[in-house]
Design a protein around this motif. Structure first.
Motif, PDB file in Angstrom:
ATOM      1  N   VAL A 206       0.918  -1.145   0.213  1.00  0.00           N
ATOM      2  CA  VAL A 206      -0.018  -0.049  -0.011  1.00  0.00           C
ATOM      3  C   VAL A 206       1.033   1.198  -0.002  1.00  0.00           C
ATOM      4  CG1 VAL A 206      -1.765   1.260   1.310  1.00  0.00           C
ATOM      5  CG2 VAL A 206      -1.896  -1.115   1.209  1.00  0.00           C
ATOM      6  N   LEU A 207       0.639   2.218  -0.816  1.00  0.00           N
ATOM      7  CA  LEU A 207       1.314   3.392  -0.840  1.00  0.00           C
ATOM      8  C   LEU A 207       0.193   4.594  -0.239  1.00  0.00           C
ATOM      9  CD1 LEU A 207       2.369   3.534  -4.693  1.00  0.00           C
ATOM     10  CD2 LEU A 207       3.810   2.724  -2.790  1.00  0.00           C
ATOM     11  N   LEU A 208       1.210   5.223   0.816  1.00  0.00           N
ATOM     12  CA  LEU A 208       0.495   6.079   1.579  1.00  0.00           C
ATOM     13  C   LEU A 208       1.207   7.656   1.386  1.00  0.00           C
ATOM     14  CD1 LEU A 208       0.573   3.876   4.788  1.00  0.00           C
ATOM     15  CD2 LEU A 208      -1.274   4.161   3.290  1.00  0.00           C
ATOM     16  N   ASN A 209       0.250   8.414   1.245  1.00  0.00           N
ATOM     17  CA  ASN A 209       0.798   9.773   1.064  1.00  0.00           C
ATOM     18  C   ASN A 209       0.115  10.680   2.209  1.00  0.00           C
ATOM     19  OD1 ASN A 209       1.849  12.111  -0.122  1.00  0.00           O
ATOM     20  ND2 ASN A 209      -0.135  12.548  -1.665  1.00  0.00           N
ATOM     21  N   GLU A 210       0.913  11.428   2.887  1.00  0.00           N
ATOM     22  CA  GLU A 210       0.505  12.191   4.088  1.00  0.00           C
ATOM     23  C   GLU A 210       0.595  13.517   3.752  1.00  0.00           C
ATOM     24  OE1 GLU A 210       2.677   8.857   7.127  1.00  0.00           O
ATOM     25  OE2 GLU A 210       3.587  10.427   5.929  1.00  0.00           O
ATOM     26  N   SER A 211      -0.417  14.409   4.747  1.00  0.00           N
ATOM     27  CA  SER A 211      -0.047  15.782   4.522  1.00  0.00           C
ATOM     28  C   SER A 211      -0.661  16.371   5.830  1.00  0.00           C
ATOM     29  CB  SER A 211      -0.616  16.392   3.344  1.00  0.00           C
ATOM     30  OG  SER A 211      -1.962  16.161   3.223  1.00  0.00           O
TER      31      SER A 211
ATOM     32  N   ALA B 136      -0.746   1.510   7.203  1.00  0.00           N
ATOM     33  CA  ALA B 136      -2.123   0.759   6.753  1.00  0.00           C
ATOM     34  C   ALA B 136      -1.677  -0.631   7.249  1.00  0.00           C
ATOM     35  CB  ALA B 136      -2.238   0.965   5.271  1.00  0.00           C
ATOM     36  N   ALA B 137      -2.574  -1.326   7.893  1.00  0.00           N
ATOM     37  CA  ALA B 137      -2.288  -2.425   8.516  1.00  0.00           C
ATOM     38  C   ALA B 137      -3.352  -3.724   8.362  1.00  0.00           C
ATOM     39  CB  ALA B 137      -2.150  -2.169  10.038  1.00  0.00           C
ATOM     40  N   PRO B 138      -2.980  -5.077   8.515  1.00  0.00           N
ATOM     41  CA  PRO B 138      -3.954  -6.021   8.236  1.00  0.00           C
ATOM     42  C   PRO B 138      -5.137  -6.021   9.087  1.00  0.00           C
ATOM     43  CG  PRO B 138      -1.564  -6.820   8.025  1.00  0.00           C
ATOM     44  CD  PRO B 138      -1.617  -5.293   8.890  1.00  0.00           C
TER      45      PRO B 138
ATOM     46  N   GLY C 122       1.038  -1.432  12.937  1.00  0.00           N
ATOM     47  CA  GLY C 122       2.367  -1.318  13.072  1.00  0.00           C
ATOM     48  C   GLY C 122       3.024  -2.222  12.049  1.00  0.00           C
ATOM     49  N   ARG C 123       2.098  -3.100  11.731  1.00  0.00           N
ATOM     50  CA  ARG C 123       2.589  -3.922  10.503  1.00  0.00           C
ATOM     51  C   ARG C 123       2.073  -3.224   9.090  1.00  0.00           C
ATOM     52  NH1 ARG C 123       1.274 -10.316  12.510  1.00  0.00           N
ATOM     53  NH2 ARG C 123       1.843  -9.931  14.601  1.00  0.00           N
ATOM     54  N   GLY C 124       2.487  -3.899   8.074  1.00  0.00           N
ATOM     55  CA  GLY C 124       1.857  -3.215   6.766  1.00  0.00           C
ATOM     56  C   GLY C 124       2.967  -2.288   6.328  1.00  0.00           C
TER      57      GLY C 124
END
Length: 118
Positions: A2-7, A96-98, A104-106
């Motif tokens: 999963v790609l995560l983009n924060e702002s 983003a986790a299972p 904390g995973r993912g």
């Protein structure tokens, strides 16, 4: 992955507010949330939300001040942070986790700095 983009990070005075956003793309996930890491300290879970259930969890230190929410259609979570204190100063990471019990995973975002001045 999963790609995560924060702002949404930034600088604020004590008692102020900020709103963090995290947009996800790629594979599916069952929970999303925010961790933070202050200098010299371990990374800690701040808040999380179940993607299907909508159930939430908060660290005791932020309960009543922070609110996590989501938009499934937009693959986005937000964290509204109110009454910010200098102790909230940290780099905030989206995760983003299972599952909400597996935070904390993912996958991880790149982090966004939040600075609260006294």
């Amino acid at each position: 992955q999963v790609l995560l983009n924060e702002s949404g990070g930034g600088w604020v005075q004590t008692g102020g507010s900020l709103r963090l956003s995290c947009v996800a793309s790629g594979y599916t996930f069952d929970a999303m949330g925010w961790f933070r890491q202050a200098p010299g300290k371990e990374r800690e879970l701040v808040a999380a939300i179940g993607w299907t259930s909508g159930s939430t969890m908060y660290a005791d230190s932020v309960a009543g001040r922070f609110l996590i929410s989501k938009d499934n259609a937009a693959n986005t979570i937000w964290m509204q942070m109110n009454n910010l204190q200098p102790a909230d100063t940290a780099v905030y990471y989206c995760n983003a986790a299972p599952g909400i019990q597996l935070m904390g995973r993912g996958s991880w975002g790149q982090g966004t700095q939040v600075t609260v001045s006294s």
